[in-house]
Design a protein around this motif. Structure first.
Motif, mmCIF file in Angstrom:
data_model
loop_
_atom_site.group_PDB
_atom_site.id
_atom_site.type_symbol
_atom_site.label_atom_id
_atom_site.label_comp_id
_atom_site.label_asym_id
_atom_site.label_seq_id
_atom_site.Cartn_x
_atom_site.Cartn_y
_atom_site.Cartn_z
ATOM 1 N N TRP A 137 1.111 -1.274 -0.139
ATOM 2 C CA TRP A 137 -0.172 0.059 0.001
ATOM 3 C C TRP A 137 1.035 1.120 -0.219
ATOM 4 N N PHE A 138 2.035 1.835 0.673
ATOM 5 C CA PHE A 138 2.625 2.415 0.815
ATOM 6 C C PHE A 138 3.338 2.721 -0.571
ATOM 7 N N ALA A 139 4.035 1.534 -1.125
ATOM 8 C CA ALA A 139 4.991 1.797 -2.612
ATOM 9 C C ALA A 139 4.029 2.121 -2.995
ATOM 10 N N PHE A 140 2.331 1.347 -2.980
ATOM 11 C CA PHE A 140 1.923 1.930 -4.234
ATOM 12 C C PHE A 140 1.235 3.230 -4.459
ATOM 13 N N THR A 141 0.756 3.791 -3.071
ATOM 14 C CA THR A 141 0.680 5.048 -2.723
ATOM 15 C C THR A 141 1.975 5.929 -3.101
ATOM 16 N N ASN A 142 2.813 5.754 -3.204
ATOM 17 C CA ASN A 142 3.695 6.589 -3.098
ATOM 18 C C ASN A 142 3.982 6.518 -4.763
ATOM 19 N N MET A 143 3.892 5.744 -5.546
ATOM 20 C CA MET A 143 4.090 5.399 -7.174
ATOM 21 C C MET A 143 2.736 6.256 -7.636
ATOM 22 N N VAL A 144 1.400 6.983 -6.661
ATOM 23 C CA VAL A 144 0.434 7.414 -7.366
ATOM 24 C C VAL A 144 0.507 8.369 -7.267
ATOM 25 N N GLN A 145 1.458 9.312 -5.963
ATOM 26 C CA GLN A 145 1.335 10.289 -5.582
ATOM 27 C C GLN A 145 2.664 10.707 -6.156
ATOM 28 N N ASN A 146 4.364 10.326 -6.910
ATOM 29 C CA ASN A 146 5.439 10.537 -7.879
ATOM 30 C C ASN A 146 4.830 11.497 -8.698
ATOM 31 N N THR A 147 4.069 10.119 -9.695
ATOM 32 C CA THR A 147 3.398 9.898 -10.532
ATOM 33 C C THR A 147 1.998 11.227 -10.823
ATOM 34 N N GLY A 148 1.632 11.743 -10.024
ATOM 35 C CA GLY A 148 0.487 12.935 -9.919
ATOM 36 C C GLY A 148 1.967 14.432 -9.797
ATOM 37 N N TYR A 149 2.855 14.260 -9.058
ATOM 38 C CA TYR A 149 3.718 15.411 -8.804
ATOM 39 C C TYR A 149 4.392 15.456 -10.361
ATOM 40 N N ALA A 150 5.340 14.342 -11.156
ATOM 41 C CA ALA A 150 5.131 14.272 -12.654
ATOM 42 C C ALA A 150 4.373 14.959 -13.554
ATOM 43 N N LEU A 151 2.967 14.834 -13.484
ATOM 44 C CA LEU A 151 1.835 14.480 -14.460
ATOM 45 C C LEU A 151 1.727 16.432 -14.088
#
Length: 403
Positions: A137-151
């Protein structure tokens, strides 16, 4: 490939975090420009205003730690998004310094409240699945947040093609709308409700400071967080002034890190699933230590080796970050006493806050002595964090370190 956790009950939470990150990625790089170009505040005053509001907001994690047991992490998270939306909406009309300072303070308080409660909500969401889902879960949410920051950052760059004040107004307005949408999504999500009920079982103890071993964990986590923060604080200065390399390299180098952070968190957890969390974090610290010495040594490299050397440096740094991030937060969640997880995770947020405050100052002070010194200091900090992690783990619940 990505080894995702069970998401069926928590899609609104995942989407809310993504929407939040996109908005932050859009306005974050343009906030200071908004204050100087739209609000017409001198750069020095604008910078001082932001620093002062961020400093005042440092009291928020401690306050959240006092009330999260009664109010619930999900409710605080929703309130945090509302505060950030209100603060940024106010900036759209505020033009004098006192009004701008008030709006940025409201937004900064909301930001600290967000980070003081989001870990507890994610940890609670992970409880609906198997034990190993917490790291996923923490890995997944980090991925979601980093992708969001990049976009969001890409969108911010596109906005700058527009004339006049419009890019900055759109960036702030879009971020305010994203916070509002995120709050609405969280209203329909079921995450965080169990935390509220569990913590209420111990209303008196939940108001105390964390135990001494857990405070030690926060201190060790701050050292690790310093290693994770220092690249963003100092890479640009090191590339341009330390290595005399083109400034155009900085963007692509940070993009490499962002892409790896967005895509690599879950695979990193999957590949290390048989190792204990403490062992993985210590491995990350050792990699950061080697990375610091290697990056410092780039100052001795010939000019033709600088660019590939910097690419390798960012890759090594990113590996350490991928290993450390989700394991660190999952460990902090499971190391908290039963019934007090949300309170303890509110305090755990100080590890990141302290690192974010220390990294720019330490980098600037050491860089002025020698361009290689910040990276050597980071290497030493990483080794101290490794030793501290091994020692403090002996005083914390053994089950928190499970693979």
């Amino acid at each position: 490939m990505f080894d995702l956790p069970e998401l069926r009950r928590h899609v609104p939470l995942a989407v809310a975090l993504g929407v939040d990150s996109v908005g932050t990625g859009i306005s974050g790089p343009l906030l200071l420009l908004f204050l100087t170009r739209v609000a017409d505040i001198p750069l020095a005053r604008a910078g001082l205003t932001l620093s002062a509001t961020f400093a005042v907001a440092l009291v928020v994690p401690a306050l959240v730690g006092q009330v999260v047991a009664r109010l619930g992490g999900r409710n605080i998270l929703i309130a945090a998004q509302v505060l950030q939306a209100v603060g940024l909406t106010g900036l759209l009309v505020a033009r004098d310094l006192p009004a701008v300072a008030a709006c940025t303070l409201v937004a900064a308080i909301g930001q600290r409240a967000f980070w003081s409660s989001v870990f507890a909500v994610i940890a609670d969401a992970s409880d609906s699945g198997p034990a190993e889902d917490k790291d996923r879960w923490f890995a997944f949410t980090n991925m979601v947040q980093n992708t969001g920051y990049a976009l969001g950052a890409l969108a911010a760059g596109a906005l700058l093609l527009l004339p006049g004040d419009l890019p900055y107004l759109l960036a702030i307005g879009t971020n305010a709308a994203c916070f509002a949408v995120s709050a609405l999504l969280l209203l329909v999500d079921r995450s965080g409700r169990r935390v509220q009920a569990t913590d209420a079982d111990a209303p008196v103890r939940a108001h105390r400071l964390p135990t001494l071993p857990y405070l030690g964990l926060i201190g060790v986590a701050a050292l690790f967080a310093f290693c994770s923060t220092v690249l963003g604080s100092g890479l640009g200065i090191y590339v341009v002034d330390g290595l005399s390399a083109p400034a155009a390299l900085v963007g692509p180098l940070l993009a490499i890190n962002t892409i790896l952070s967005a895509l690599g968190q879950a695979p990193a957890v999957r590949l290390t699933r048989r190792r204990s969390r403490v062992a993985v974090m210590v491995t990350a610290g050792i990699i950061w230590s080697v990375w610091g010495l290697y990056t410092a040594a780039l100052g001795l490299a010939p000019a033709w080796l600088i660019v590939p050397g910097l690419v390798l440096s960012v890759l090594v740094y990113s590996v350490a970050e991928l290993l450390h991030g989700p394991r660190s937060i999952a460990y902090a969640a499971d190391a908290a006493p039963p019934g007090q997880r949300s309170t303890y995770l509110s305090w755990f947020q100080y590890s990141f806050a302290l690192a974010n405050i220390a990294a720019p100052g330490v980098f600037a002070a050491t860089f002025s002595v020698d361009p290689a010194l910040p990276w050597v200091v980071t290497s030493v900090v990483a080794l101290v964090a490794c030793v501290g992690m091994v020692l403090i783990a002996r005083a914390l619940p053994r089950e928190a370190a499970r693979p």
